[in-house]
Design an enzyme around this catalytic site. Structure first.
Site, PDB file in Angstrom:
ATOM      1  N   ASP A 218      -1.452  -8.305   0.695  1.00  0.00           N
ATOM      2  CA  ASP A 218      -0.194  -8.376  -0.043  1.00  0.00           C
ATOM      3  C   ASP A 218       0.132  -9.824  -0.406  1.00  0.00           C
ATOM      4  O   ASP A 218       0.531 -10.121  -1.535  1.00  0.00           O
ATOM      5  CB  ASP A 218       0.948  -7.789   0.798  1.00  0.00           C
TER       6      ASP A 218
ATOM      7  N   HIS B  95      -0.396   0.685   9.581  1.00  0.00           N
ATOM      8  CA  HIS B  95      -1.591   1.005   8.795  1.00  0.00           C
ATOM      9  C   HIS B  95      -2.618   1.796   9.584  1.00  0.00           C
ATOM     10  O   HIS B  95      -3.800   1.765   9.276  1.00  0.00           O
ATOM     11  CB  HIS B  95      -2.230  -0.266   8.259  1.00  0.00           C
TER      12      HIS B  95
ATOM     13  N   GLY C 199       0.816  -1.193   0.000  1.00  0.00           N
ATOM     14  CA  GLY C 199       0.000   0.000   0.000  1.00  0.00           C
ATOM     15  C   GLY C 199       0.856   1.252   0.000  1.00  0.00           C
ATOM     16  O   GLY C 199       1.999   1.235   0.456  1.00  0.00           O
ATOM     17  N   SER C 200       0.323   2.343  -0.538  1.00  0.00           N
ATOM     18  CA  SER C 200       1.000   3.629  -0.410  1.00  0.00           C
ATOM     19  C   SER C 200       0.777   4.145   1.009  1.00  0.00           C
ATOM     20  O   SER C 200      -0.053   3.627   1.742  1.00  0.00           O
ATOM     21  CB  SER C 200       0.449   4.621  -1.439  1.00  0.00           C
ATOM     22  N   GLY C 201       1.529   5.191   1.378  1.00  0.00           N
ATOM     23  CA  GLY C 201       1.384   5.743   2.713  1.00  0.00           C
ATOM     24  C   GLY C 201       2.523   5.366   3.633  1.00  0.00           C
ATOM     25  O   GLY C 201       2.551   5.786   4.791  1.00  0.00           O
ATOM     26  N   HIS C 202       3.474   4.549   3.122  1.00  0.00           N
ATOM     27  CA  HIS C 202       4.620   4.129   3.926  1.00  0.00           C
ATOM     28  C   HIS C 202       5.927   4.739   3.423  1.00  0.00           C
ATOM     29  O   HIS C 202       7.002   4.269   3.768  1.00  0.00           O
ATOM     30  CB  HIS C 202       4.756   2.605   3.908  1.00  0.00           C
TER      31      HIS C 202
ATOM     32  N   LYS D 147       5.507  -8.087   2.412  1.00  0.00           N
ATOM     33  CA  LYS D 147       5.215  -7.898   3.832  1.00  0.00           C
ATOM     34  C   LYS D 147       4.007  -8.766   4.186  1.00  0.00           C
ATOM     35  O   LYS D 147       3.059  -8.877   3.409  1.00  0.00           O
ATOM     36  CB  LYS D 147       4.905  -6.425   4.128  1.00  0.00           C
TER      37      LYS D 147
END
Lengths: 199, 330
Positions: B109, B218, B53-56, B104
């Site tokens: 995922d 998250h 996911g984006s945001g990391h 991960k």
């Protein structure tokens, strides 16, 4: 008998209710997940309705296989492969028939639900989409309306459960008291069947 | 919550366009959401592909480049990418020596990468997979989806990336990646929740006087909530939680990682406390990295990752790397 048009109506009805309920699904996903379930499913079912308009498959199985493939390609997260697998496997179980009856659909859906359980490793009682799908499919033998009500009850019955699968499982006991977003969206999918059937 | 965005729907695409403009050494396919080393495929070398996911950020796209990842697939915010992206990435970077997927351990995922591996193998690409699951906050894996993958992802991508860069074969690169994951453990704390663009409000409610212990990346709540602690107390708690699960015989790499909204001033202070606890516990430190590497949007907080390294792993850690998010020796 249920033809390809019925299955298209099922997908369209589900897409509309996911649209309507997207914010609620995301809100449910907030305390025990990562707050994206509504927007992800919305994106997926928007792609499903667009693809069905473009391609118009002519058998029930083909409608569901196309829909499942769209979900896998657009949703992401766990929901994409799980919902995608549910529809694709159900579609494959329906084969090439131009029309199917409710009992055949129930059998095919059972195969789809089994595939989801294998893929995600979840069983009934783990506080997942399975908790709405299993009672929904079991009641499909009676009527579409009965399936809708049973799936809805199944979603509500996840509230007191402790999550054992998915991101909510990391919360341990703190997942208790929250309705599972996946079970809630699965209840929408089953309700879409009743809507397509006019029940 | 105020955000420096246009609309939530285009956050990921906008970031990719900006990344492309800032990093001509990367090929950024905005439409298909794949970030690739410009010189890929590198002849005769194993390729590494990761995604999530984006945001990391900078994970994963910021770790694409010589010495680390060959390609990365960003999903929507906190949402796994889809198999189409991963297959496209694998095809773009495979030189014939095979591709290692770094995954991960989150259900989404794992499922999407599993599907992608099947599809890529159908296209004749040799795929190996390594699962990162370093988070000790998830204690009882029997009743969870298993341990989460967090900070150790950086160690796996850097060290396995260096092994691939040296021309080591796929099974060796995979074994090294697995060894790094097995040698690493993490523990994270949050001083605030984070706000996803789609939701616009904090993902959970964390009152001013409290913190969450044992968070993931998250914006989900942790395992337990306590009254606010000092940096010293948090370091004691986090490092001891890691050392309960990992008894390093070798020196360790230390990652003191910010969750996104904690200033470096605080992170360095926290690192001082982390080093103190390690010294008290008799753990030798080989290298230390402090900064925002595996983040959770605008969450305040930090995580500690320790990875015990033998001479070989340390040599690979020190090898040159040139990515937007990690760079030394070249």
């Amino acid at each position: 008998m249920l033809d390809a048009d019925f299955f298209r109506r099922w997908m369209t009805a589900t897409a509309a209710s996911v649209d309507r309920e997207a914010e609620r699904l995301t809100a449910l996903d907030s305390p025990i997940g990562d707050a994206d379930h509504g927007s992800n499913l919305q994106r997926g079912f928007t792609a499903v309705t667009a693809a069905l308009e473009k391609e118009a498959p002519d058998t029930p199985g083909a409608v569901l296989i196309l829909a499942g493939r769209q979900l896998i390609s657009t949703v992401g997260g766990a929901s994409g492969p799980l919902y995608g697998t549910l529809l694709r496997r159900t579609g494959k179980a329906l084969g090439d028939a131009a029309e199917v009856d409710r009992a055949q659909l129930a059998d095919a859906l059972r195969a789809g639900v089994d595939a989801v359980m294998t893929l995600g490793g979840a069983a009934p009682g783990d506080k997942t989409m399975i908790d709405a799908l299993v009672p929904g499919v079991d009641a499909l033998g009676d009527s579409f309306g009965a399936a809708r009500d049973a799936a809805e009850q199944g979603a509500l019955a996840t509230i007191p459960l402790q999550a054992r699968k998915g991101r909510a499982s990391y919360l341990g006991e703190r997942s208790i008291g929250h309705q599972d977003p996946g079970a809630t969206s699965s209840a929408l999918l089953v309700a879409g069947l009743a809507e397509a059937a006019g029940e | 919550m105020k955000m420096l965005i246009n609309v939530a729907e285009t956050v990921v695409a906008d970031a990719l366009r900006g990344m492309a403009a800032a990093h001509p050494e990367l090929t950024v396919d905005v439409e298909n959401r794949v970030i690739v080393r410009r010189d890929a495929p590198v002849e005769g070398k194993v390729a590494l592909v990761s995604g999530g996911g984006s945001g990391h950020e900078p994970l994963h796209g910021g770790f694409v480049g010589p010495g680390m990842l060959s390609a990365a697939c960003p999903g929507e915010v906190f949402t796994s990418p889809v198999p189409d992206q991963m297959v496209r990435a694998a095809a773009a970077v495979d030189s014939g020596a095979g591709v290692l997927f770094v995954v991960k351990n989150y259900t989404g995922d794992v499922l999407n990468f599993d599907m992608a591996a099947e599809l890529a193998e159908d296209e004749g690409i040799q795929i190996a997979k390594v699962l990162v699951n370093d988070d000790v906050a998830v204690t009882d894996s029997l009743y969870t989806a298993g341990r989460r993958g967090t900070g150790a992802t950086l160690f796996v991508e850097k060290i396995a990336g260096a092994a691939a860069d040296e021309g080591q074969p796929l099974e060796r690169v995979e074994a090294i990646a697995r060894q790094v994951n097995e040698s690493a453990r993490s523990f994270g704390v949050a001083l605030s929740a984070c706000t996803t663009p789609a939701k616009g409000t904090p993902t959970f409610d964390l009152p001013p006087g409290e913190l969450e212990l044992g968070i993931g990346i998250h914006g989900e709540p942790g395992r337990e909530r306590r009254a606010m602690m000092t940096s010293r107390e948090i370091a004691d708690f986090a490092v001891n939680a890691v050392l309960e699960d990992l008894s390093p015989r070798n020196p360790v790499l230390v990652l003191v990682n910010g969750m996104g909204a904690t200033p470096l001033l605080e992170l360095y202070g926290f690192n001082a406390e982390v080093q103190r606890v390690l010294a008290e516990r008799g753990v030798a430190v080989a290298r230390t990295l402090v900064g925002n590497y595996v983040t959770s949007l605008d969450m305040a907080g930090a995580s500690v990752t320790l990875c015990q390294v033998d001479e070989e792993l340390l040599r690979l850690w020190d090898a040159p790397v040139a990515t937007p998010g990690l760079r030394w020796g070249m």
